[in-house]
Design a protein around this motif. Structure first.
Motif, PDB file in Angstrom:
ATOM      1  N   TRP A   1      -7.343  -2.381 -11.317  1.00  8.80           N
ATOM      2  CA  TRP A   1      -8.582  -2.145 -10.571  1.00  8.80           C
ATOM      3  C   TRP A   1      -8.610  -0.721 -10.035  1.00  8.80           C
ATOM      4  CZ3 TRP A   1      -5.735  -6.515 -10.673  1.00  8.80           C
ATOM      5  CH2 TRP A   1      -6.403  -7.712 -11.009  1.00  8.80           C
ATOM      6  N   ARG A   2      -9.741  -0.056 -10.202  1.00  5.97           N
ATOM      7  CA  ARG A   2      -9.950   1.278  -9.638  1.00  5.97           C
ATOM      8  C   ARG A   2     -11.372   1.371  -9.097  1.00  5.97           C
ATOM      9  NH1 ARG A   2      -7.313   4.919 -14.562  1.00  5.97           N
ATOM     10  NH2 ARG A   2      -5.251   3.930 -14.497  1.00  5.97           N
ATOM     11  N   ALA A   3     -11.515   2.008  -7.963  1.00 10.07           N
ATOM     12  CA  ALA A   3     -12.834   2.148  -7.333  1.00 10.07           C
ATOM     13  C   ALA A   3     -13.603   3.292  -7.991  1.00 10.07           C
ATOM     14  CB  ALA A   3     -12.669   2.393  -5.842  1.00 10.07           C
TER      15      ALA A   3
ATOM     16  N   PHE B   1      -3.633  -0.043  -9.481  1.00 13.64           N
ATOM     17  CA  PHE B   1      -4.548   0.817 -10.223  1.00 13.64           C
ATOM     18  C   PHE B   1      -4.016   1.135 -11.612  1.00 13.64           C
ATOM     19  CE2 PHE B   1      -2.098   3.559  -7.276  1.00 13.64           C
ATOM     20  CZ  PHE B   1      -1.341   4.267  -8.204  1.00 13.64           C
TER      21      PHE B   1
ATOM     22  N   ARG C   1     -14.555  -0.906 -13.080  1.00 13.53           N
ATOM     23  CA  ARG C   1     -13.692  -1.044 -11.906  1.00 13.53           C
ATOM     24  C   ARG C   1     -12.583  -2.054 -12.142  1.00 13.53           C
ATOM     25  NH1 ARG C   1     -18.314  -0.885  -7.081  1.00 13.53           N
ATOM     26  NH2 ARG C   1     -18.452   1.393  -7.014  1.00 13.53           N
ATOM     27  N   GLN C   2     -12.774  -2.930 -13.088  1.00 13.97           N
ATOM     28  CA  GLN C   2     -11.699  -3.839 -13.524  1.00 13.97           C
ATOM     29  C   GLN C   2     -11.611  -3.753 -15.035  1.00 13.97           C
ATOM     30  OE1 GLN C   2     -11.608  -7.964 -12.086  1.00 13.97           O
ATOM     31  NE2 GLN C   2     -10.942  -8.627 -14.101  1.00 13.97           N
TER      32      GLN C   2
ATOM     33  N   SER D   1       0.821  -1.213   0.000  1.00  9.31           N
ATOM     34  CA  SER D   1       0.000   0.000   0.000  1.00  9.31           C
ATOM     35  C   SER D   1       0.859   1.269   0.000  1.00  9.31           C
ATOM     36  CB  SER D   1      -0.927  -0.002   1.214  1.00  9.31           C
ATOM     37  OG  SER D   1      -1.718   1.153   1.251  1.00  9.31           O
TER      38      SER D   1
ATOM     39  N   GLY E   1      -2.611  -3.384  -1.619  1.00  8.93           N
ATOM     40  CA  GLY E   1      -3.671  -2.823  -2.454  1.00  8.93           C
ATOM     41  C   GLY E   1      -3.609  -3.402  -3.851  1.00  8.93           C
TER      42      GLY E   1
ATOM     43  N   PHE F   1      -8.048   0.105  -4.491  1.00  7.54           N
ATOM     44  CA  PHE F   1      -8.681  -0.820  -3.549  1.00  7.54           C
ATOM     45  C   PHE F   1      -7.628  -1.282  -2.541  1.00  7.54           C
ATOM     46  CE2 PHE F   1     -11.662  -1.381  -7.103  1.00  7.54           C
ATOM     47  CZ  PHE F   1     -12.885  -1.360  -6.425  1.00  7.54           C
TER      48      PHE F   1
ATOM     49  N   VAL G   1      -6.397  -3.628   0.880  1.00  6.05           N
ATOM     50  CA  VAL G   1      -6.605  -4.932   1.509  1.00  6.05           C
ATOM     51  C   VAL G   1      -6.280  -4.779   3.000  1.00  6.05           C
ATOM     52  CG1 VAL G   1      -5.908  -7.356   1.556  1.00  6.05           C
ATOM     53  CG2 VAL G   1      -5.971  -6.114  -0.624  1.00  6.05           C
TER      54      VAL G   1
END
Length: 410
Positions: A123-125, A93, A134-135, A49, A90, A65, A67
């Motif tokens: 992946w992005r929120a 992204f 998001r993916q 992260s 994470g 995202f 974890v």
């Protein structure tokens, strides 16, 4: 009635036909990039992260995202002041930050100039909407260790060849240099942190217009008598811009040299091109399609990133294709694949069915075992839609593939 079981919002399932179509496009991209001397690598889907939030990913860091750490207690949750205190990993992204970490980890094992291919999901929120997921898959090529213009030349040439191989005619590449943007802002007396915020605003020029950009710059405290006039002229500036007093001559000369080295490429000098990532240090570019209002990919030079991980600066530049946008535009012919046949059976004597299938696979065929249905028509229509061309009924008397009598599916 049970509710639908859907994938998470912003993420998608792909049925076999769509998956095959996506793989055909990816295969063409890989073949072209490898022909240009790039090598494919793979990095983990997760990174520490602290690396993902090291200030290298711009606004994308806010969309990472996280974890949660293992073994967290209720007390830990209540004691945390910031959410990042609770995570140690994470989902990536983008593919650029993982590449920088990869190079720092393996520099001794890599050539002095390393040409990398990365094709993988990120992946992005995001807030899901049409064309924003998001993916999604990114297709990147990067050159690390080459400080000169040859790196830009190779990246642009490889990208042009990919677009041609995919049948995307008429695309141009908008090109600019961060030093030109910095020089433009300096002519307005804008430097330091204010410059980065100003660039974000200038990037909106095609969306909110000259007046909108000028007004937003004013709210940031950036006012200058010539701002509106210069902004109005920027979109029309082309390769004859060397007389502009705000132009950085060294950067402009660099872009002119690239243009001369790539006569086959449609390079369009666009001083309004910003690219949102703050880590860009020099040349930046985007793919423009004549019929679309959005880019099909982009990238640029990010010479300062790898030094954050390695402690020693390494020149770096990359070009990323917008795969999810491109795949919807591309129509490639079906590949020459093995003939696909179906064996219809009654579900008896599994050893015999396995033996028959093995014999046909050994002949180079693609083979599907299907239990015979009472109504054959919908079954055969489905199989034809999946690319199967012939079928045979497996009666009790059939003990060898040579005894099978095949019929056309269509």
């Amino acid at each position: 009635m049970p509710s639908p079981v859907n994938p998470p919002r912003g993420m998608r399932d792909f049925l076999p036909a769509e998956k095959a179509r996506r793989e055909r496009v990816l295969r063409v991209i890989r073949q072209v990039y490898r022909a240009h001397g790039f090598d494919e690598i793979e990095t983990p889907v997760m990174e520490d992260s602290s690396r993902l939030h090291a200030g290298l990913g711009g606004d994308n860091e806010k969309l990472a995202f996280g974890v949660l750490k293992r073994g967290l207690t209720t007390e830990d949750l209540h004691a945390a002041i910031e959410p990042l205190e609770l995570v140690d990993l994470g989902l990536r992204f983008d593919l650029t930050v993982p590449l920088a970490r990869f190079y720092a980890s393996h520099r001794a094992e890599l050539p002095s100039v390393f040409r990398a291919i990365q094709i993988a999901p990120v992946w992005r929120a995001e807030r899901p909407q049409k064309g924003r997921y998001r993916q999604f898959v990114q297709c990147d090529i990067d050159i690390l260790g080459e400080a000169g213009p040859l790196a830009e030349v190779e990246l642009i040439a490889a990208t042009q060849d990919v677009l041609e191989a995919l049948g995307l005619a008429g695309c141009s590449i908008r090109i600019n240099d961060r030093r030109i943007l910095t020089s433009l802002l300096a002519s307005w007396g804008v430097t330091g942190d204010s410059a980065e915020r100003a660039l974000i605003t200038i990037d909106k020029l095609d969306k909110i217009g000259v007046e909108g950009v000028a007004d937003e710059l004013a709210t940031l405290g950036i006012e200058h008598p010539g701002i509106a006039e210069t902004l109005a002229l920027l979109p029309a500036v082309g390769w004859d811009a060397d007389a502009a007093d705000w132009l950085d001559p060294e950067a402009y000369e660099h872009l002119q040299a690239l243009r001369g080295a790539l006569p086959q490429a449609d390079l369009v000098f666009d001083p309004t091109l910003v690219r949102g990532m703050g880590y860009y240090t020099g040349t930046i570019f985007e793919i423009a399609h004549p019929d679309l209002g959005y880019s099909l990919g982009g990238g640029g030079r990010y010479d300062g990133m790898i030094g954050r991980f390695l402690g020693t600066d390494v020149p770096a530049i990359g070009f990323s294709l917008g795969f999810e946008r491109i795949v919807d535009l591309v129509s490639l012919p079906d590949e020459d694949v093995a003939e696909a046949v179906v064996l219809l059976h009654q579900g008896r004597d599994h050893a015999r069915l396995a033996r028959l299938k093995e014999q046909l696979v050994g002949q180079g065929l693609r083979v599907r075992l299907e239990k015979r249905a009472k109504n054959l028509k919908p079954l055969l229509e489905r199989l034809a839609g999946e690319g199967f061309t012939r079928f045979a009924q497996v009666g009790d008397e059939v003990t060898d593939a040579a005894q099978l009598e095949f019929r056309e599916l269509s």
